[in-house]
Design a protein around this motif. Structure first.
Motif, PDB file in Angstrom:
ATOM      1  N   ALA A  88       0.840  -1.209   0.000  1.00 28.93           N
ATOM      2  CA  ALA A  88       0.000   0.000   0.000  1.00 28.93           C
ATOM      3  C   ALA A  88       0.871   1.253   0.000  1.00 28.93           C
ATOM      4  CB  ALA A  88      -0.933  -0.005   1.216  1.00 28.93           C
TER       5      ALA A  88
ATOM      6  N   LEU B  68       1.349   4.237  -3.057  1.00 28.72           N
ATOM      7  CA  LEU B  68       1.261   5.697  -2.894  1.00 28.72           C
ATOM      8  C   LEU B  68       2.464   6.374  -3.557  1.00 28.72           C
ATOM      9  CD1 LEU B  68       0.151   5.907   0.861  1.00 28.72           C
ATOM     10  CD2 LEU B  68      -1.250   6.505  -1.138  1.00 28.72           C
TER      11      LEU B  68
ATOM     12  N   VAL C 247       1.498   9.881  -5.339  1.00 31.05           N
ATOM     13  CA  VAL C 247       0.583  10.540  -4.399  1.00 31.05           C
ATOM     14  C   VAL C 247       1.385  11.255  -3.306  1.00 31.05           C
ATOM     15  CG1 VAL C 247      -1.219  10.162  -2.659  1.00 31.05           C
ATOM     16  CG2 VAL C 247      -1.296   8.928  -4.840  1.00 31.05           C
ATOM     17  N   GLY C 248       2.441  10.591  -2.844  1.00 34.61           N
ATOM     18  CA  GLY C 248       3.258  11.202  -1.806  1.00 34.61           C
ATOM     19  C   GLY C 248       4.689  10.722  -1.938  1.00 34.61           C
ATOM     20  N   ASP C 249       5.617  11.425  -1.284  1.00 35.85           N
ATOM     21  CA  ASP C 249       6.997  10.939  -1.342  1.00 35.85           C
ATOM     22  C   ASP C 249       7.294  10.106  -0.093  1.00 35.85           C
ATOM     23  OD1 ASP C 249       8.013  12.495   0.732  1.00 35.85           O
ATOM     24  OD2 ASP C 249       8.476  14.155  -0.590  1.00 35.85           O
TER      25      ASP C 249
ATOM     26  N   ASP D 159       7.246  11.732   3.472  1.00 32.46           N
ATOM     27  CA  ASP D 159       5.922  12.104   3.988  1.00 32.46           C
ATOM     28  C   ASP D 159       5.077  10.873   4.309  1.00 32.46           C
ATOM     29  OD1 ASP D 159       6.465  14.754   3.897  1.00 32.46           O
ATOM     30  OD2 ASP D 159       4.996  15.280   2.365  1.00 32.46           O
ATOM     31  N   ILE D 160       5.189   9.836   3.500  1.00 32.78           N
ATOM     32  CA  ILE D 160       4.426   8.610   3.753  1.00 32.78           C
ATOM     33  C   ILE D 160       4.899   7.979   5.072  1.00 32.78           C
ATOM     34  CG2 ILE D 160       3.904   6.290   2.887  1.00 32.78           C
ATOM     35  CD1 ILE D 160       4.306   7.480   0.007  1.00 32.78           C
TER      36      ILE D 160
ATOM     37  N   ARG E 135       6.312   9.584   7.529  1.00 32.33           N
ATOM     38  CA  ARG E 135       5.857  10.461   8.621  1.00 32.33           C
ATOM     39  C   ARG E 135       4.397  10.230   8.956  1.00 32.33           C
ATOM     40  NH1 ARG E 135       8.312  15.802   6.743  1.00 32.33           N
ATOM     41  NH2 ARG E 135      10.365  15.610   7.721  1.00 32.33           N
ATOM     42  N   ALA E 136       3.576  10.050   7.924  1.00 33.84           N
ATOM     43  CA  ALA E 136       2.151   9.797   8.182  1.00 33.84           C
ATOM     44  C   ALA E 136       2.009   8.564   9.074  1.00 33.84           C
ATOM     45  CB  ALA E 136       1.400   9.603   6.866  1.00 33.84           C
ATOM     46  N   TRP E 137       2.823   7.543   8.792  1.00 33.46           N
ATOM     47  CA  TRP E 137       2.729   6.297   9.562  1.00 33.46           C
ATOM     48  C   TRP E 137       3.280   6.450  10.977  1.00 33.46           C
ATOM     49  CZ3 TRP E 137      -0.196   2.268   8.980  1.00 33.46           C
ATOM     50  CH2 TRP E 137       0.048   1.123   9.748  1.00 33.46           C
TER      51      TRP E 137
ATOM     52  N   LEU F  38       3.858   9.237  12.761  1.00 37.46           N
ATOM     53  CA  LEU F  38       3.070  10.187  13.566  1.00 37.46           C
ATOM     54  C   LEU F  38       1.691   9.608  13.870  1.00 37.46           C
ATOM     55  CD1 LEU F  38       3.898  13.496  11.664  1.00 37.46           C
ATOM     56  CD2 LEU F  38       4.601  12.943  14.002  1.00 37.46           C
ATOM     57  N   GLY F  39       1.121   8.889  12.912  1.00 34.82           N
ATOM     58  CA  GLY F  39      -0.249   8.412  13.067  1.00 34.82           C
ATOM     59  C   GLY F  39      -0.374   7.184  13.953  1.00 34.82           C
TER      60      GLY F  39
ATOM     61  N   PRO G 230       7.062   2.656   6.439  1.00 38.18           N
ATOM     62  CA  PRO G 230       7.247   1.577   5.461  1.00 38.18           C
ATOM     63  C   PRO G 230       8.525   1.691   4.631  1.00 38.18           C
ATOM     64  CG  PRO G 230       5.441   3.055   4.816  1.00 38.18           C
ATOM     65  CD  PRO G 230       5.792   3.392   6.231  1.00 38.18           C
TER      66      PRO G 230
ATOM     67  N   LEU H 105       1.802  17.138   5.568  1.00 35.73           N
ATOM     68  CA  LEU H 105       2.203  16.023   4.711  1.00 35.73           C
ATOM     69  C   LEU H 105       1.557  16.265   3.351  1.00 35.73           C
ATOM     70  CD1 LEU H 105       1.519  13.205   7.317  1.00 35.73           C
ATOM     71  CD2 LEU H 105       3.701  14.288   6.808  1.00 35.73           C
ATOM     72  N   ARG H 106       2.371  16.264   2.301  1.00 38.46           N
ATOM     73  CA  ARG H 106       1.894  16.611   0.967  1.00 38.46           C
ATOM     74  C   ARG H 106       1.244  15.401   0.300  1.00 38.46           C
ATOM     75  NH1 ARG H 106       5.322  21.333  -0.231  1.00 38.46           N
ATOM     76  NH2 ARG H 106       4.650  21.230  -2.399  1.00 38.46           N
TER      77      ARG H 106
ATOM     78  N   ASN I  56      -0.080  14.743  -3.156  1.00 41.33           N
ATOM     79  CA  ASN I  56       0.013  15.468  -4.431  1.00 41.33           C
ATOM     80  C   ASN I  56      -1.076  15.130  -5.433  1.00 41.33           C
ATOM     81  OD1 ASN I  56       2.500  16.789  -3.715  1.00 41.33           O
ATOM     82  ND2 ASN I  56       3.491  14.797  -3.947  1.00 41.33           N
TER      83      ASN I  56
ATOM     84  N   LEU J 117      -2.804   9.693   3.071  1.00 38.27           N
ATOM     85  CA  LEU J 117      -1.660   8.779   3.200  1.00 38.27           C
ATOM     86  C   LEU J 117      -1.899   7.749   4.301  1.00 38.27           C
ATOM     87  CD1 LEU J 117       1.343  11.313   2.898  1.00 38.27           C
ATOM     88  CD2 LEU J 117       0.258   9.982   1.077  1.00 38.27           C
ATOM     89  N   LEU J 118      -2.238   8.206   5.493  1.00 34.46           N
ATOM     90  CA  LEU J 118      -2.290   7.280   6.633  1.00 34.46           C
ATOM     91  C   LEU J 118      -3.329   6.184   6.440  1.00 34.46           C
ATOM     92  CD1 LEU J 118      -1.456   6.313   9.415  1.00 34.46           C
ATOM     93  CD2 LEU J 118      -2.977   8.016  10.423  1.00 34.46           C
TER      94      LEU J 118
END
Lengths: 314, 314
Positions: free
Chosen positions: A226, A230, A235-237, A240-241, A243-245, A247-248, A255, B205-206, B208, B215-216
């Motif tokens: 998944a 992305l 969709v994202g670099d 950031d992906i 960080r989303a994981w 932080l979330g 990943p 978080l970008r 795009n 993302l999360l």
């Protein structure tokens, strides 16, 4: 049944670790190897494990971060107990037997852990020969990550006494032992394997039905896929992906950090097993194409010094 | 463009948090509410946020574990700076305006964050009315978790000045801000939204390209689904599956611990959106059936005192 004599078939990275950990835990352990050449390649691994266990025990005397689950219970750690455990390491090192002789290795084995190459042909040939040398009592398990025990149950000649016992790398500090049965594995074999795993200070996880990928990889593969989707769909670099994981979910690594540790070649090899990866209209195709680009540039992950992150030149 | 006046449409859990955090960060903030009844329901939320921010700042003076990213940079934390920040909380509380008047709320807004109910009809109706009251300069973002900005771009009358800005719950301590553009969002809108998110101490978080789940959730949903499949297929039990994940990846929580926090009703509602959940031959069907059994027993998760884990009677 009581287990005293453990034989590990294969002296690769995992095979040597399983053997050393079992010997450290007090079993009579033999490593069976295919050839004298294999014995030559296995010995330095055993030397390295002896050194690593000794160093870890020394470090554990003063540094709580050095603690390794496989070496002793956390509440038992004292400078004295660590010193005493070093004697167990030396005894394991001294008593570990390496042989190419089938009867010597298997003739009185209680428990056999197969850790030979991940090839159906090689494993089938091994099991068929093994059956000729094993007493009736012996339980057999495979450490295979990618092949299923049902593929080999018949070749062992003892399907009810056969299952899977899957370890993570560096087992002294990553003590998961996924214990998996195939449809024909008896309850006794399953429970004895779980008890054996505990007895060598692993944390047994019960896999009650045959499942490719056991528990961990059954979650890790779709999760990483998944994240790769992305990235491959722009969709994202990766930063950031990740960080989303982190932080979330509070996880220590996202990943792409995990992919760098696993290695991009492994991720690519898993990716191309999906038939959709051959069809340019799919995201699976874009994932393997973008992984291939990075692999071609030598960005193979942590061990190469660069993957999705830059770790500095190696 | 410079943002001074921020209006949040909707005073629910997230809307009130976004408004309070923006006011704490120095913006002139108005919450637009649909009715006097909504104002009555919003006010206690604002009172609670004031209290929570003040308490957190007091705790931060002495306890490093109390640190909340949204309140100040970690390196700036001192008893004096925490005391000074409490004055910012009081100022935010005092200056926050609640109104049902469209022109008062939106007539001079620089930035509008839409946080009204997750209903296509309600959002379309809101945006169509909003367009009559907004000056040309205003940027508009949606905080929707499940609906896509392209669904509403036309209704806003300003597709290039419209995008998505998605927050996590308890934004003062979970500071992720997923900034997502639809195909028509201008670069300026996207970059201004990112800058705005940073200015209220969120970590932007970008995203795009338009992506359901941002993302999360794009990773969390397939990951949780893989874990639920292992459970619904009786491959492993939740405790062992969680252990495989936490031991294997170092994460603080496995999938079933996360499901207990998210709540089983939410997991069920996500599950039934998959058409395969209607077909008894699929694992998706088994997942929603087993979730339903637990929900019927009141095992809804952490908030109910029991879910996959037992948290003691509430």
């Amino acid at each position: 049944m009581e287990i005293k004599n453990v034989t590990v078939a294969g002296g690769g990275v995992l095979g040597s670790q399983i053997a050393f950990q079992s010997a450290y835990s007090g079993y009579n352990v033999t490593i069976w190897l295919r050839s004298e050449g294999s014995i030559g390649r296995c010995k330095p691994k055993i030397d390295y494990l002896r050194e690593t266990y000794l160093k870890t025990l020394d470090a554990m005397k003063t540094d709580p971060r050095a603690y390794a689950y496989g070496l002793m219970a956390q509440e038992d750690v004292t400078p004295e107990s660590c010193e005493a455990a070093k004697a167990k390491v030396e005894a394991a090192y001294k008593n570990l037997k390496l042989t190419t002789d089938w009867d010597e290795a298997f003739g009185d084995a209680d428990f056999v852990i197969e850790a030979v190459a991940e090839s159906v042909e090689q494993k089938v040939a091994f099991y068929e020969e093994l059956a000729k040398h094993l007493p009736e009592k012996t339980l057999v398990v495979t450490n295979s990550s990618t092949l299923l025990p049902s593929q080999f149950a018949e070749a062992t000649g003892r399907p009810a006494k056969y299952g899977a016992l899957h370890f993570a790398n560096e087992i002294w500090s990553h003590p998961t032992a996924e214990v998996m049965r195939h449809a024909g594995t008896s309850d006794e074999t399953f429970e004895t394997t779980i008890a054996f795993a505990s007895s060598i200070r692993m944390i047994p996880l019960r896999v009650n039905k045959e499942q490719p990928g056991y528990l961990l990889n059954s979650m890790l593969v779709p999760f990483l896929n998944a994240a790769e989707a992305l990235w491959a769909n722009e969709v994202g670099d990766p930063i950031d992906i990740d960080r989303a994981w982190t932080l979330g979910t509070g996880a220590p690594a996202g990943p792409f950090r995990i992919l760098d540790i696993v290695g991009l070649t492994t991720a690519y090899n898993i990716g191309i097993m999906d038939p959709r990866s051959k069809d340019p209209s799919t995201v699976q195709y874009r994932i393997v194409s973008r992984l291939k680009e990075k692999i071609d540039k030598g960005e193979l992950g942590l061990n190469a010094g660069k993957g999705f992150y830059d770790y500095g030149k190696k």
